[in-house]
Write a protein that holds these residues in place. Structure first.
Motif, PDB file in Angstrom:
ATOM      1  N   ASN A  38      -6.627   4.968  -0.454  1.00 46.62           N
ATOM      2  CA  ASN A  38      -5.957   5.704  -1.607  1.00 46.62           C
ATOM      3  C   ASN A  38      -4.895   4.774  -2.198  1.00 46.62           C
ATOM      4  O   ASN A  38      -4.953   3.811  -1.557  1.00 46.62           O
ATOM      5  CB  ASN A  38      -5.066   6.981  -0.849  1.00 46.62           C
ATOM      6  CG  ASN A  38      -5.935   7.839  -0.179  1.00 46.62           C
ATOM      7  OD1 ASN A  38      -7.126   8.431  -0.484  1.00 46.62           O
ATOM      8  ND2 ASN A  38      -5.821   8.061   0.863  1.00 46.62           N
ATOM      9  N   SER A  39      -4.294   5.199  -3.143  1.00 45.39           N
ATOM     10  CA  SER A  39      -3.360   4.599  -3.652  1.00 45.39           C
ATOM     11  C   SER A  39      -2.154   4.358  -2.835  1.00 45.39           C
ATOM     12  O   SER A  39      -1.837   5.005  -2.047  1.00 45.39           O
ATOM     13  CB  SER A  39      -2.766   4.984  -5.168  1.00 45.39           C
ATOM     14  OG  SER A  39      -2.087   6.248  -4.954  1.00 45.39           O
ATOM     15  N   TRP A  40      -1.160   3.445  -3.192  1.00 45.86           N
ATOM     16  CA  TRP A  40      -0.059   3.035  -2.459  1.00 45.86           C
ATOM     17  C   TRP A  40       0.947   4.463  -2.362  1.00 45.86           C
ATOM     18  O   TRP A  40       1.613   4.554  -1.267  1.00 45.86           O
ATOM     19  CB  TRP A  40       0.710   1.953  -2.729  1.00 45.86           C
ATOM     20  CG  TRP A  40       1.202   1.803  -4.136  1.00 45.86           C
ATOM     21  CD1 TRP A  40       0.489   1.109  -5.250  1.00 45.86           C
ATOM     22  CD2 TRP A  40       2.674   2.205  -4.319  1.00 45.86           C
ATOM     23  NE1 TRP A  40       1.280   1.583  -6.092  1.00 45.86           N
ATOM     24  CE2 TRP A  40       2.593   1.899  -5.947  1.00 45.86           C
ATOM     25  CE3 TRP A  40       3.755   2.401  -3.791  1.00 45.86           C
ATOM     26  CZ2 TRP A  40       3.742   2.116  -6.498  1.00 45.86           C
ATOM     27  CZ3 TRP A  40       4.813   2.861  -4.493  1.00 45.86           C
ATOM     28  CH2 TRP A  40       4.742   2.485  -5.909  1.00 45.86           C
TER      29      TRP A  40
END
Length: 82
Positions: free
Chosen positions: A24-26
């Motif tokens: 996932n994105s941060w």
């Protein structure tokens, strides 16, 4: 507050790595880690257990909670083009 965000990021990143098809994105990793800490703490309280005050124990609880959230999220979404 900054330590909580960093812990959430670490927990969310590890959970995304542990669960197949993660990545996932941060920002999502931070949210998963923070919410994972809440979910993990809730699960421990249901089992009448405590993580104590250790940062490491809190991190493990957050990772477990984030993995639970990823699993539940995948029950309701189609992941992997299926």
């Amino acid at each position: 507050m900054l330590i909580t965000i960093i812990t959430g990021f670490i927990a969310g990143s590890i959970a995304a790595w542990l669960m197949p098809g993660g990545g996932n994105s941060w920002i999502v990793d931070i949210i998963l880690g923070l919410l994972g800490g809440v979910v993990g703490g809730w699960v421990l309280s249901l089992l009448d257990l405590s993580a104590g005050d250790s940062w490491w124990a809190g991190l493990v609880v957050a990772i477990i909670g984030a993995c639970i959230l990823i699993f539940i999220g995948r029950l309701f979404t189609k992941k992997g083009g299926k």
